[in-house]
Design an enzyme around this catalytic site. Structure first.
Site, PDB file in Angstrom:
ATOM      1  CB  SER A 289      -4.714   3.474  -1.481  1.00  0.00           C
ATOM      2  OG  SER A 289      -5.935   2.801  -1.278  1.00  0.00           O
TER       3      SER A 289
ATOM      4  CG  ASP B  65     -11.029   8.011  -4.031  1.00  0.00           C
ATOM      5  OD1 ASP B  65     -11.459   6.920  -4.446  1.00  0.00           O
ATOM      6  OD2 ASP B  65     -10.111   8.093  -3.201  1.00  0.00           O
TER       7      ASP B  65
ATOM      8  CG  HIS C  88      -8.536   5.014  -4.961  1.00  0.00           C
ATOM      9  ND1 HIS C  88      -8.732   5.618  -3.736  1.00  0.00           N
ATOM     10  CD2 HIS C  88      -7.753   3.920  -4.717  1.00  0.00           C
ATOM     11  CE1 HIS C  88      -8.117   4.920  -2.788  1.00  0.00           C
ATOM     12  NE2 HIS C  88      -7.513   3.892  -3.361  1.00  0.00           N
TER      13      HIS C  88
END
Length: 293
Positions: free
Chosen positions: A115, A209, A243
């Site tokens: 991320s 995601d 995610h």
């Protein structure tokens, strides 16, 4: 009525793996060293917007023969609580620390980022020397939320529009469309200039995601680099994956607090598919680093 119960214990450090707290200069980190006195390929592991120092992934990599530095960069000890900029000089210091370590095999290091940590890793590869391989887990390819700076260069943040968040049937919010598309704005200054990077890249992207449109970003970036004659990027697209992409056998978090907007958000993912992806992605990450480090 209780039908059954079980207790599972997970070991993060194999016998002989050493956990070394690192407080060198500005660096706040933990180094995990595999057993033995030899030299090992070096990796810096950078987590996302989860505050503090995240050690599990780095310790597990050390079990597989990599000297791995879990690096904190905000909200830990004396590091900034709410940084206005992320100075790449801090991360450069961590690269130099690894390359000067007697048990890290040079001449370069690898980066593993999730991320925001993946975004940091991409920026490091674009501006810093001695980055040989970058594995990026569901990372944007633009600066988000906190701009980057390196010497006299600033990468400003992409504009985000919270009002574009979509409510789902479960009444949680889907934030996947709130960022401006960097590929639809010629000359966009927030796009990380990866055409400058010499590293090899592995983008692991979840097709479900709901935080960042990572598969789209990775695909567009690949087209951009190929148009400039570069073939240093490979993409692993993961169906049923949201995610979060953790090592094998971590639980799936398909709902969580959004790291920026601080509201309960859909992260995406489906348990069965995600469990398979965890095993596949973990194997791919190790093979990638073994090949290029």
């Amino acid at each position: 009525r209780l039908l059954a119960q079980a207790q599972q214990e997970r070991a993060f450090l194999r016998d002989g793996v050493r956990r070394v707290p690192v407080r060198e200069g500005r660096i706040r980190a933990t180094l995990f060293l595999p057993p033995g006195e030899g030299t090992f390929p070096g990796i810096i592991d950078i987590h996302g917007f989860g505050k503090g120092l995240f050690e599990p992934r780095a310790s597990l990599l050390a079990n597989h023969g990599f000297a791995t530095l879990a690096l904190a960069y905000y909200q830990f000890e004396d590091l900034p609580q709410e940084p206005k900029e992320l100075h790449l000089e801090y991360f450069e210091e961590a690269v130099n620390y690894m390359l000067q370590h007697s048990q890290v095999k040079g001449p370069g290091v690898g980066l593993l980022g999730f991320s925001k940590g993946g975004e940091v890793s991409l920026a490091m590869a674009a501006f810093l020397k001695n980055i040989k391989a970058v594995a990026s887990l569901n990372a944007p390819v633009t600066a988000t939320c906190i701009p980057f700076s390196y010497k006299d260069k600033i990468i400003p943040c992409a504009t985000s529009h919270e009002h574009k968040a979509k409510a789902t049937s479960s009444k949680f919010l889907d934030y996947s469309d709130v960022l401006d598309d960097p590929f639809q704005a010629p000359g966009n200054q927030s796009l990380i200039p990866l055409e400058k990077a010499e590293a090899q890249f592995l983008f692991i992207v979840g097709q479900d995601d709901r935080v960042v449109k990572c598969e789209y970003y990775a695909t567009e970036l690949c087209k951009l680099l190929q148009a400039q004659g570069k073939e240093n990027l490979q993409i692993l697209s993961c169906p049923g994956t949201g995610h979060c992409i953790d090592p094998p056998f971590f639980p799936l978090y398909h709902i969580g607090s959004h790291p920026v907007f601080r509201k309960q958000a859909v992260l995406g993912g489906e348990p069965r598919a995600y469990s398979k992806v965890q095993v596949q992605a973990w194997s791919q990450i190790q093979a990638f680093f073994k090949k290029y480090l």
